[in-house]
Write a protein that holds these residues in place. Sequence first.
Motif, PDB file in Angstrom:
ATOM      1  N   SER A 684       0.805  -1.217  -0.196  1.00  0.00           N
ATOM      2  CA  SER A 684      -0.110   0.002  -0.032  1.00  0.00           C
ATOM      3  C   SER A 684       0.861   1.230   0.028  1.00  0.00           C
ATOM      4  N   LEU A 685       0.638   2.176  -0.880  1.00  0.00           N
ATOM      5  CA  LEU A 685       1.468   3.194  -1.059  1.00  0.00           C
ATOM      6  C   LEU A 685       0.984   4.253   0.063  1.00  0.00           C
ATOM      7  N   ALA A 686      -0.405   4.085   0.350  1.00  0.00           N
ATOM      8  CA  ALA A 686      -0.778   4.805   1.437  1.00  0.00           C
ATOM      9  C   ALA A 686      -0.059   4.491   2.708  1.00  0.00           C
ATOM     10  N   ARG A 687      -0.107   3.230   3.197  1.00  0.00           N
ATOM     11  CA  ARG A 687       0.723   2.721   4.366  1.00  0.00           C
ATOM     12  C   ARG A 687       2.170   3.258   4.216  1.00  0.00           C
ATOM     13  N   ILE A 688       3.052   3.241   3.069  1.00  0.00           N
ATOM     14  CA  ILE A 688       4.320   3.726   3.197  1.00  0.00           C
ATOM     15  C   ILE A 688       4.595   5.382   3.559  1.00  0.00           C
ATOM     16  N   ILE A 689       3.384   5.988   2.830  1.00  0.00           N
ATOM     17  CA  ILE A 689       3.421   7.436   3.562  1.00  0.00           C
ATOM     18  C   ILE A 689       2.948   7.325   4.775  1.00  0.00           C
ATOM     19  N   CYS A 690       2.275   6.732   5.335  1.00  0.00           N
ATOM     20  CA  CYS A 690       2.142   6.714   7.095  1.00  0.00           C
ATOM     21  C   CYS A 690       3.246   6.514   7.888  1.00  0.00           C
ATOM     22  N   ASP A 691       3.846   5.474   7.192  1.00  0.00           N
ATOM     23  CA  ASP A 691       4.987   4.757   8.163  1.00  0.00           C
ATOM     24  C   ASP A 691       6.265   5.885   7.984  1.00  0.00           C
ATOM     25  N   ASN A 692       6.259   6.528   7.134  1.00  0.00           N
ATOM     26  CA  ASN A 692       7.549   7.298   7.245  1.00  0.00           C
ATOM     27  C   ASN A 692       7.365   9.105   7.055  1.00  0.00           C
ATOM     28  N   THR A 693       6.207   9.344   7.555  1.00  0.00           N
ATOM     29  CA  THR A 693       6.008  10.764   7.545  1.00  0.00           C
ATOM     30  C   THR A 693       5.410  11.145   8.899  1.00  0.00           C
ATOM     31  N   GLY A 694       5.001  12.469   9.181  1.00  0.00           N
ATOM     32  CA  GLY A 694       4.039  12.805  10.375  1.00  0.00           C
ATOM     33  C   GLY A 694       2.521  12.838   9.997  1.00  0.00           C
ATOM     34  N   ILE A 695       2.285  12.506   8.500  1.00  0.00           N
ATOM     35  CA  ILE A 695       1.081  12.569   8.178  1.00  0.00           C
ATOM     36  C   ILE A 695       0.049  11.669   8.822  1.00  0.00           C
ATOM     37  N   ALA A 696      -1.126  12.078   9.403  1.00  0.00           N
ATOM     38  CA  ALA A 696      -1.893  11.068  10.131  1.00  0.00           C
ATOM     39  C   ALA A 696      -3.162  10.517   9.416  1.00  0.00           C
ATOM     40  N   GLU A 697      -3.607  11.265   8.057  1.00  0.00           N
ATOM     41  CA  GLU A 697      -4.720  10.357   7.258  1.00  0.00           C
ATOM     42  C   GLU A 697      -4.305  10.932   5.900  1.00  0.00           C
ATOM     43  N   VAL A 698      -4.654   9.908   5.085  1.00  0.00           N
ATOM     44  CA  VAL A 698      -4.543  10.001   3.606  1.00  0.00           C
ATOM     45  C   VAL A 698      -5.468   9.096   3.096  1.00  0.00           C
ATOM     46  N   PRO A 699      -5.677   9.616   1.793  1.00  0.00           N
ATOM     47  CA  PRO A 699      -6.815   8.618   0.788  1.00  0.00           C
ATOM     48  C   PRO A 699      -6.094   7.214   0.572  1.00  0.00           C
ATOM     49  N   LYS A 700      -6.980   6.393   1.071  1.00  0.00           N
ATOM     50  CA  LYS A 700      -6.559   4.632   0.754  1.00  0.00           C
ATOM     51  C   LYS A 700      -5.960   4.554  -0.493  1.00  0.00           C
ATOM     52  N   GLN A 701      -6.532   5.213  -1.331  1.00  0.00           N
ATOM     53  CA  GLN A 701      -6.268   5.004  -2.915  1.00  0.00           C
ATOM     54  C   GLN A 701      -5.362   6.167  -3.021  1.00  0.00           C
ATOM     55  N   PRO A 702      -4.185   6.433  -2.911  1.00  0.00           N
ATOM     56  CA  PRO A 702      -3.517   7.979  -3.133  1.00  0.00           C
ATOM     57  C   PRO A 702      -3.669   8.470  -4.403  1.00  0.00           C
ATOM     58  N   PHE A 703      -3.757   7.542  -5.666  1.00  0.00           N
ATOM     59  CA  PHE A 703      -3.868   8.205  -6.956  1.00  0.00           C
ATOM     60  C   PHE A 703      -5.201   8.673  -7.295  1.00  0.00           C
ATOM     61  N   GLN A 704      -6.138   8.359  -6.289  1.00  0.00           N
ATOM     62  CA  GLN A 704      -7.802   8.750  -6.872  1.00  0.00           C
ATOM     63  C   GLN A 704      -8.107   9.736  -5.957  1.00  0.00           C
ATOM     64  N   TYR A 705      -8.770  11.041  -6.605  1.00  0.00           N
ATOM     65  CA  TYR A 705      -8.744  12.129  -5.734  1.00  0.00           C
ATOM     66  C   TYR A 705     -10.343  11.812  -4.833  1.00  0.00           C
ATOM     67  N   GLN A 706     -10.047  12.278  -3.769  1.00  0.00           N
ATOM     68  CA  GLN A 706     -11.144  12.114  -2.889  1.00  0.00           C
ATOM     69  C   GLN A 706     -11.232  13.323  -1.912  1.00  0.00           C
ATOM     70  N   SER A 707     -12.390  13.768  -1.435  1.00  0.00           N
ATOM     71  CA  SER A 707     -12.736  14.773  -0.665  1.00  0.00           C
ATOM     72  C   SER A 707     -12.107  14.311   0.773  1.00  0.00           C
ATOM     73  N   ARG A 708     -11.642  15.513   1.420  1.00  0.00           N
ATOM     74  CA  ARG A 708     -10.916  15.138   2.750  1.00  0.00           C
ATOM     75  C   ARG A 708     -12.083  14.170   3.747  1.00  0.00           C
ATOM     76  N   SER A 709     -13.026  14.466   3.500  1.00  0.00           N
ATOM     77  CA  SER A 709     -13.926  13.539   4.447  1.00  0.00           C
ATOM     78  C   SER A 709     -13.819  12.098   4.422  1.00  0.00           C
ATOM     79  N   ASN A 710     -13.342  11.500   3.250  1.00  0.00           N
ATOM     80  CA  ASN A 710     -13.100  10.130   2.778  1.00  0.00           C
ATOM     81  C   ASN A 710     -11.817   9.640   2.910  1.00  0.00           C
TER      82      ASN A 710
END
Length: 730
Positions: A684-710
Amino acid sequence: MKLVLCLMAAGLQLCLQTHVVAAESLLSRSFIEKAVMEAKATVDSAYKYSRSTSVERVKRNAAKPSDVLRLLKQPVGATRAAVRAADYMDNTVKLIRASLFKRQKRSINATDLISEDDLRLIAMLTGCSAQRRFLSCRDTANTDKYRTLSGVCNNRNNTRWGSSNTPFTRWLPVEYQDRISLPKGWDPEKKVNKDILPLVREVSNRILNTTKMVNDPLYTHLVTIFGQWTDHDLTFTPHSPVIRSFSNGIDCDKSCERTEPCFPIDIPRDDLRFSQHSEECMPFFRSAAACGSGNTGHLFGASTVRQQMNSLTAFIDVGQVYGSDDARARRLRDLSNDKGLLRVNEEYTDNGRELLPFTPMGANMCATRGRISNDSNAQEVPCFLAGDERSNENIALTSLHTLMLREHNRLARALAELNPQWNGERTYQEARKIMGGYFQVLTFRDYLLHIVGPDFIARQLSTYPGYDESIDPSISNVFATAAYRFAHLMVQPFMFRLDEEYREHSDFPSVLLHTAFFTPWRVVFEGGLDPILRGLVGRKAKLNTQEHMMSDELRDRLFKFSSELALDLASLNLQRGRDHGLPGYNTWRKFCRLSQPKNLNQLAKVLKNKNLAKNLLKLYRKPDNIDVWIGGVAEPFVRGGRVGPLFACLISTQFQRIRQGDRLWWEKEGVFTKQQRDSLRHTSLARIICDNTGIAEVPKQPFQYQSRSNFTRCEDIPAFNLSAWREDIR
């Protein structure tokens, strides 16, 4: 005698074109050795002049955009040795040819007066033969388990297939102006299909010029930058290292004359650059020729036309993290301990997290903070060092490089904890192997679907068909030079930087793209990775439409750091295609079994846009003459994709060959265990971002645009399971 027979049987013209006839040797070994020494001195002097000129301008903070591009595209390490060998041989042959012309006093091709034994001696003395020699893999350890860095020995029978520093492959015959090496348009009055080719800058002005951006409704800006990321794993075409002609000493930066390797881009008279700045041309340097191509190619069983070199491997092996040769790989490793880690920055961190190491001080094209901020006291930093020379090209790309450095080190630490008996070499190789598996999965499962659409995925890229040793995975020239440059039209004019709420960052706001080129200090001093990565997953890509093609940040401000006029990426792409002798638009449509429009109505039907078809034909006169890159990006999208049918075909064909021709593909039986393959399927690219940054929430499918609520909180995204890599100690 052979030459005489050739002339009697076939005529002068055919003998000149084929270059396969050699006379009995007219040359002594000492004569050849003297010519090689003279050629080496000429080449070495030109290399030194070119390097010192560019370095001096960079040190004085007076670099031109062309300096930056040239330093960026400089061959280094093993690639530089290969390019230098090709220049040595080419110049030796030219010196001997000139001498033989004088000796013979007749205008026949002197290459044909050099025996094949003499040519082989020249190839050996210049180092050219070593670049094409068959390599045995018997003495190379662990080639069944781990990839070589250069990609050699992947194919057991053809050990150089897909390896670094080999020529791009050709899927169709090349189309040079002289059928051997000169680009189309080298002589601007020379007709192609009975018509003059338009200036590439005129095509850029009339077809790609846009003042309005349209956002992609489906995909994030990460799709765009990931395209660049994958390209930098697969293709790098080095320029000629020189900036002045070998034959007449003309400096390509100071002249608009066409003389090898200078192929300047002429500016139309009605262009603002011409009328306001008296700029007649943009400097352009030809791609370096590969050893074993052109006039001496038959010696190596290679083409007798000029070929360009790919300095990277054709495999999805994350070479942009690890390098594509042993020397660079060693520079990137932390050899101060036995933990299998990559080197990190020793001066700065990103809120305690690792940053890429700096390059040694010298020609620091990245020291531009003072210019952009107009602060002469601004603290500067060097360029970052990574597996690929282009890691500093923009801050988003730099962020992906940094993210993957951190992920390698995270994996290495976790693997060492699982297997304390492993030494650093084993840990490094296993982490590198996992990283390669990651990106094979992410590219095929998550990325390509959005580019070529579901129909091409189903046709060519769905279920893994297994390894086929008869397939050459090498990158094709048309893929590297045209088709995989589609994402240039998806680049936003801004590099977005967002805060924890995914709003515009108050301290470090989004910046115009041209102020984010080669600016590692923005990562060091302006908030680190997190704001940039949030901008990639939280903002939309630019949508390529036929009315809104390329941002002027790329078309008029490429590598603009000062008052110097910048480069134009569209013009560079078109000129590069001509430099490489790529066939035209219709020839490639025929290759892909697509219709070949012959007139306005047929082209309008293909493009679904009569006005665009008219504008193209005003420039090119005939659809056959349309440069393949502009024809490809002008096509309407295939269903569910972001390229038209021509580029969908070429991109799918290339990735199909990359996968089937890779003996170490992650799905191939025996490369990973079944349990390890199961883990990799859940990468999961989302998991790689989570594991290596201070970002707390991301789109589960980072290539697909979603509103923040999702968006999904990181704690709800499953961790990558490494348990299958635990080895029992017996």
